[in-house]
Scaffold this motif. Structure first.
Motif, PDB file in Angstrom:
ATOM      1  N   ASP A 287      -6.573   1.201   8.196  1.00 40.02           N
ATOM      2  CA  ASP A 287      -5.277   0.638   8.573  1.00 40.02           C
ATOM      3  C   ASP A 287      -4.193   1.713   8.486  1.00 40.02           C
ATOM      4  O   ASP A 287      -4.311   2.673   7.736  1.00 40.02           O
ATOM      5  N   GLU A 288      -3.112   1.511   9.236  1.00 40.57           N
ATOM      6  CA  GLU A 288      -1.977   2.412   9.144  1.00 40.57           C
ATOM      7  C   GLU A 288      -1.014   1.910   8.085  1.00 40.57           C
ATOM      8  O   GLU A 288      -0.746   0.713   7.984  1.00 40.57           O
ATOM      9  N   LEU A 289      -0.486   2.838   7.295  1.00 39.28           N
ATOM     10  CA  LEU A 289       0.442   2.524   6.225  1.00 39.28           C
ATOM     11  C   LEU A 289       1.752   3.244   6.510  1.00 39.28           C
ATOM     12  O   LEU A 289       1.761   4.459   6.718  1.00 39.28           O
ATOM     13  N   THR A 290       2.853   2.497   6.562  1.00 41.24           N
ATOM     14  CA  THR A 290       4.178   3.083   6.728  1.00 41.24           C
ATOM     15  C   THR A 290       4.880   2.981   5.385  1.00 41.24           C
ATOM     16  O   THR A 290       5.095   1.883   4.879  1.00 41.24           O
ATOM     17  N   PHE A 291       5.235   4.120   4.817  1.00 36.90           N
ATOM     18  CA  PHE A 291       5.749   4.153   3.446  1.00 36.90           C
ATOM     19  C   PHE A 291       6.816   5.226   3.326  1.00 36.90           C
ATOM     20  O   PHE A 291       6.977   6.079   4.197  1.00 36.90           O
ATOM     21  N   SER A 292       7.544   5.180   2.215  1.00 35.38           N
ATOM     22  CA  SER A 292       8.464   6.255   1.859  1.00 35.38           C
ATOM     23  C   SER A 292       8.127   6.716   0.451  1.00 35.38           C
ATOM     24  O   SER A 292       7.648   5.940  -0.375  1.00 35.38           O
ATOM     25  N   ASP A 293       8.399   7.973   0.209  1.00 28.61           N
ATOM     26  CA  ASP A 293       8.093   8.601  -1.070  1.00 28.61           C
ATOM     27  C   ASP A 293       9.248   8.364  -2.041  1.00 28.61           C
ATOM     28  O   ASP A 293      10.387   8.123  -1.629  1.00 28.61           O
ATOM     29  N   VAL A 294       8.967   8.463  -3.338  1.00 24.13           N
ATOM     30  CA  VAL A 294       9.998   8.258  -4.348  1.00 24.13           C
ATOM     31  C   VAL A 294      11.091   9.314  -4.221  1.00 24.13           C
ATOM     32  O   VAL A 294      12.271   9.026  -4.387  1.00 24.13           O
ATOM     33  N   GLY A 295      10.722  10.540  -3.876  1.00 30.45           N
ATOM     34  CA  GLY A 295      11.705  11.616  -3.738  1.00 30.45           C
ATOM     35  C   GLY A 295      12.651  11.424  -2.575  1.00 30.45           C
ATOM     36  O   GLY A 295      13.814  11.812  -2.641  1.00 30.45           O
ATOM     37  N   GLN A 296      12.173  10.835  -1.476  1.00 25.94           N
ATOM     38  CA  GLN A 296      12.995  10.599  -0.282  1.00 25.94           C
ATOM     39  C   GLN A 296      12.791   9.155   0.183  1.00 25.94           C
ATOM     40  O   GLN A 296      12.016   8.888   1.089  1.00 25.94           O
ATOM     41  N   PRO A 297      13.496   8.195  -0.425  1.00 22.68           N
ATOM     42  CA  PRO A 297      13.253   6.789  -0.081  1.00 22.68           C
ATOM     43  C   PRO A 297      13.720   6.396   1.318  1.00 22.68           C
ATOM     44  O   PRO A 297      13.344   5.341   1.810  1.00 22.68           O
ATOM     45  N   ASP A 298      14.526   7.230   1.991  1.00 25.36           N
ATOM     46  CA  ASP A 298      14.980   6.891   3.337  1.00 25.36           C
ATOM     47  C   ASP A 298      14.115   7.498   4.432  1.00 25.36           C
ATOM     48  O   ASP A 298      14.267   7.162   5.591  1.00 25.36           O
ATOM     49  N   GLN A 299      13.199   8.381   4.069  1.00 27.22           N
ATOM     50  CA  GLN A 299      12.307   9.032   5.034  1.00 27.22           C
ATOM     51  C   GLN A 299      10.962   8.301   5.039  1.00 27.22           C
ATOM     52  O   GLN A 299      10.281   8.264   4.026  1.00 27.22           O
ATOM     53  N   PHE A 300      10.592   7.728   6.194  1.00 28.00           N
ATOM     54  CA  PHE A 300       9.351   6.959   6.286  1.00 28.00           C
ATOM     55  C   PHE A 300       8.275   7.758   7.002  1.00 28.00           C
ATOM     56  O   PHE A 300       8.556   8.493   7.940  1.00 28.00           O
ATOM     57  N   TYR A 301       7.040   7.589   6.546  1.00 24.81           N
ATOM     58  CA  TYR A 301       5.874   8.239   7.126  1.00 24.81           C
ATOM     59  C   TYR A 301       4.861   7.169   7.504  1.00 24.81           C
ATOM     60  O   TYR A 301       4.707   6.185   6.788  1.00 24.81           O
ATOM     61  N   THR A 302       4.167   7.372   8.598  1.00 22.89           N
ATOM     62  CA  THR A 302       3.102   6.465   9.013  1.00 22.89           C
ATOM     63  C   THR A 302       1.817   7.269   9.074  1.00 22.89           C
ATOM     64  O   THR A 302       1.712   8.228   9.839  1.00 22.89           O
ATOM     65  N   ARG A 303       0.853   6.890   8.256  1.00 24.73           N
ATOM     66  CA  ARG A 303      -0.426   7.589   8.193  1.00 24.73           C
ATOM     67  C   ARG A 303      -1.548   6.561   8.129  1.00 24.73           C
ATOM     68  O   ARG A 303      -1.365   5.432   7.686  1.00 24.73           O
ATOM     69  N   GLU A 304      -2.726   6.983   8.529  1.00 23.89           N
ATOM     70  CA  GLU A 304      -3.914   6.125   8.447  1.00 23.89           C
ATOM     71  C   GLU A 304      -4.571   6.312   7.081  1.00 23.89           C
ATOM     72  O   GLU A 304      -4.683   7.426   6.581  1.00 23.89           O
ATOM     73  N   ILE A 305      -5.005   5.204   6.492  1.00 26.08           N
ATOM     74  CA  ILE A 305      -5.696   5.263   5.201  1.00 26.08           C
ATOM     75  C   ILE A 305      -7.131   5.703   5.457  1.00 26.08           C
ATOM     76  O   ILE A 305      -7.874   5.038   6.172  1.00 26.08           O
ATOM     77  N   VAL A 306      -7.503   6.835   4.863  1.00 27.44           N
ATOM     78  CA  VAL A 306      -8.848   7.375   5.036  1.00 27.44           C
ATOM     79  C   VAL A 306      -9.775   6.851   3.942  1.00 27.44           C
ATOM     80  O   VAL A 306     -10.906   6.455   4.212  1.00 27.44           O
ATOM     81  N   ASN A 307      -9.281   6.840   2.701  1.00 28.20           N
ATOM     82  CA  ASN A 307     -10.096   6.378   1.585  1.00 28.20           C
ATOM     83  C   ASN A 307      -9.179   5.922   0.463  1.00 28.20           C
ATOM     84  O   ASN A 307      -8.033   6.358   0.360  1.00 28.20           O
ATOM     85  N   LEU A 308      -9.700   5.060  -0.388  1.00 27.22           N
ATOM     86  CA  LEU A 308      -8.979   4.577  -1.556  1.00 27.22           C
ATOM     87  C   LEU A 308      -9.797   4.879  -2.800  1.00 27.22           C
ATOM     88  O   LEU A 308     -11.009   4.653  -2.818  1.00 27.22           O
ATOM     89  N   PHE A 309      -9.134   5.381  -3.828  1.00 23.32           N
ATOM     90  CA  PHE A 309      -9.790   5.675  -5.100  1.00 23.32           C
ATOM     91  C   PHE A 309      -9.117   4.843  -6.195  1.00 23.32           C
ATOM     92  O   PHE A 309      -8.165   5.289  -6.839  1.00 23.32           O
ATOM     93  N   PRO A 310      -9.584   3.607  -6.416  1.00 24.62           N
ATOM     94  CA  PRO A 310      -8.925   2.701  -7.356  1.00 24.62           C
ATOM     95  C   PRO A 310      -8.979   3.167  -8.809  1.00 24.62           C
ATOM     96  O   PRO A 310      -8.072   2.864  -9.579  1.00 24.62           O
ATOM     97  N   ASP A 311     -10.036   3.894  -9.192  1.00 28.12           N
ATOM     98  CA  ASP A 311     -10.155   4.291 -10.591  1.00 28.12           C
ATOM     99  C   ASP A 311      -9.083   5.300 -11.002  1.00 28.12           C
ATOM    100  O   ASP A 311      -8.682   5.340 -12.168  1.00 28.12           O
ATOM    101  N   ILE A 312      -8.560   6.105 -10.080  1.00 21.74           N
ATOM    102  CA  ILE A 312      -7.500   7.061 -10.419  1.00 21.74           C
ATOM    103  C   ILE A 312      -6.180   6.757  -9.712  1.00 21.74           C
ATOM    104  O   ILE A 312      -5.187   7.424  -9.941  1.00 21.74           O
ATOM    105  N   GLY A 313      -6.150   5.743  -8.848  1.00 23.97           N
ATOM    106  CA  GLY A 313      -4.920   5.319  -8.195  1.00 23.97           C
ATOM    107  C   GLY A 313      -4.454   6.246  -7.092  1.00 23.97           C
ATOM    108  O   GLY A 313      -3.254   6.447  -6.924  1.00 23.97           O
ATOM    109  N   ILE A 314      -5.370   6.798  -6.322  1.00 26.98           N
ATOM    110  CA  ILE A 314      -5.036   7.721  -5.241  1.00 26.98           C
ATOM    111  C   ILE A 314      -5.375   7.082  -3.895  1.00 26.98           C
ATOM    112  O   ILE A 314      -6.438   6.507  -3.722  1.00 26.98           O
ATOM    113  N   VAL A 315      -4.437   7.211  -2.957  1.00 27.90           N
ATOM    114  CA  VAL A 315      -4.651   6.791  -1.580  1.00 27.90           C
ATOM    115  C   VAL A 315      -4.806   8.063  -0.758  1.00 27.90           C
ATOM    116  O   VAL A 315      -3.887   8.880  -0.702  1.00 27.90           O
TER     117      VAL A 315
END
Length: 175
Positions: free
Chosen positions: A46-74
């Motif tokens: 799926d595509e995820l549109t998000f903003s980073d904590v450092g720049q909350p007004d700048q949005f990025y749209t990227r495709e989720i390649v993998n999820l690592f729930p044990d360490i909390g990494i997308v």
């Protein structure tokens, strides 16, 4: 008797294909609303549109390649993102109903105005006041819906949180 065995084999093959396709989609990135059962889910691919904590007004749209729930990494297409660094998640296209209704009202206002002008030209009379109200009201309402209804954005923090779930059934280890 041979057809019965063949249909059973075909049914089994279809079931294996269906379950084989849905098996990799067991890792879920989930946005949860506090005090509610309302959730929004994103799967791998799926595509995820998000903003980073450092720049909350700048949005990025990227495709989720993998999820690592044990360490909390997308893992996205070009970057790995920790859950704590997501500030806002946007839902592009969430205002499609407003854009569609606004376009419909603008079309109605155009047709109504054309009808009123043709009526006044053919019958050589001035348009009635309700024709101005209907056309103008439809144009104002359509413009407001079309350009003033924003997309939905969920700010991560007090009311919303991001969670990753791993629902994959792993084989148990022998004891």
């Amino acid at each position: 008797m041979y057809l019965g065995t063949m249909s059973h084999r075909l049914l089994l093959a279809c079931a294996l294909l269906i379950f084989g396709i849905s098996a990799p989609a067991q890792k879920i990135l989930q946005i949860e609303k506090a005090g509610s059962l309302k959730t929004w889910r994103f799967h791998v691919g799926d595509e995820l549109t998000f903003s980073d904590v450092g720049q909350p007004d700048q949005f990025y749209t990227r495709e989720i390649v993998n999820l690592f729930p044990d360490i909390g990494i997308v893992q996205l297409t070009d970057v790995a993102l920790h859950l704590d660094s997501i500030a806002v998640i946007a839902f592009p296209g969430s205002n499609h109903w407003a854009k569609g209704l606004g376009n419909t009202l603008l079309t109605f206002a155009s047709v109504w105005t054309l009808y009123s002008l043709l009526d006044s030209a053919i019958n050589s009379r001035a348009p009635a006041p309700f024709q101005y109200y209907a056309g103008g009201g439809a144009w104002v309402g359509g413009a407001a819906l079309r350009w003033c209804v924003p997309e939905t954005k969920k700010t991560i923090g007090k009311h919303y949180r991001v969670r990753m779930l791993d629902l994959t059934f792993y084989p148990t280890e022998p004891k």
